[in-house]
Design an enzyme around this catalytic site. Structure first.
Site, mmCIF file in Angstrom:
data_model
loop_
_atom_site.group_PDB
_atom_site.id
_atom_site.type_symbol
_atom_site.label_atom_id
_atom_site.label_comp_id
_atom_site.label_asym_id
_atom_site.label_seq_id
_atom_site.Cartn_x
_atom_site.Cartn_y
_atom_site.Cartn_z
ATOM 1 N N GLY A 31 0.537 -0.950 0.033
ATOM 2 C CA GLY A 31 -0.265 -0.029 0.387
ATOM 3 C C GLY A 31 1.177 1.035 -0.066
ATOM 4 O O GLY A 31 2.103 0.837 -0.174
ATOM 5 N N GLU A 79 4.050 3.135 -7.013
ATOM 6 C CA GLU A 79 2.731 3.494 -7.649
ATOM 7 C C GLU A 79 1.886 5.029 -7.981
ATOM 8 O O GLU A 79 0.841 5.204 -7.471
ATOM 9 C CB GLU A 79 1.514 2.524 -6.889
ATOM 10 C CG GLU A 79 1.200 0.872 -6.659
ATOM 11 C CD GLU A 79 0.734 0.329 -6.094
ATOM 12 O OE1 GLU A 79 0.235 -0.505 -6.862
ATOM 13 O OE2 GLU A 79 1.347 0.263 -4.553
HETATM 14 ZN ZN LIG Z 1 -0.859 -1.932 -4.555
#
Ligand SMILES: [Zn+2]
Length: 223
Positions: A31, A79
């Site tokens: 994350g 990301e």
């Molecule tokens: Zn991810």
């Protein structure tokens, strides 16, 4: 930019990552989280591959909206394109959280959107939560798919990957991530218990909760 502003942003990133771990929304270094730095075209974002249990202020990266590193010795989260895509498109968004929370990921794996099954959920997230089409993690294609499926709402599922939420602060984005996970859990349990046929909230409740979501946005834009 004033150094206190940057330090505050970095501190908030470190804190929210601890909270994401404690709430079981992520594990290890999975994350990521980012926050707009006030009055600049830069964001603070989690570094790539640093375990949240050992992450420090100096590990948090500052990048501009083109994706160039402005400060920090590590690589920004791979990301980052999906974070930047949202900041460029949604000016009221000040923070973005990407999690791999379990029940939201179950829906993402099944390719199932999360319909409006709870009224509070529409008020806080904006309506049915869609699934962004799969693309490789960190790709521009994924960033475009996420933006499209997010629309004007504050959360989105990422096919075969996880979930993302955004808000006017990191704490608000965190609350929305928790709410999304809770609603996803309730929905998954409901469809498991009732042969796939949960009842949705009424059209009347949907319209009034959506109006509250939009009113809240207008209020925040004026601030
Ligand atoms: Zn991810």
């Amino acid at each position: 930019m004033p150094s206190e502003t940057k330090t505050l942003a970095k501190r908030q990133i470190v804190q929210i990552c601890q909270q994401m771990l404690a709430a079981n929304l992520v594990i290890g270094s999975s994350g990521n989280a980012s926050i707009r730095i006030q009055d600049t075209d830069t964001i603070a974002i989690t570094p790539s591959r640093v375990d949240y249990t050992v992450m420090e202020l100096k590990d948090v990266m500052i990048i501009n909206l083109k994706g160039e590193v402005v400060e920090g010795d590590r690589n920004p989260s791979s990301e980052y394109p999906m974070h930047l895509g949202i900041y460029k498109e949604r000016e009221e968004v000040k923070a973005v959280l990407h999690t791999h929370s379990i029940y939201a990921s179950v829906l993402a794996v099944l390719g199932l959107p999360l319909p409006p099954v709870l009224d509070e959920f529409v008020k806080d997230l904006g309506g049915q939560i869609e699934v962004a089409k799969f693309a490789l993690s960190g790709s521009k294609e994924l960033a475009a798919n996420v933006l499209e499926a997010l629309g004007p709402r504050d959360a989105v599922l990422l096919a075969n990957h996880g979930a993302l939420s955004c808000g006017s602060s990191l704490y608000e984005a965190f609350d929305k991530a928790v709410l999304l996970e809770r609603a996803a859990q309730i929905y998954v349990l409901a469809i498991s218990a009732n042969k796939g046929e949960p009842s949705l909230i009424s059209e009347e409740a949907l319209v009034s909760q959506k109006a509250m979501f939009e009113m809240d946005k207008r209020f925040k834009r004026r601030r």
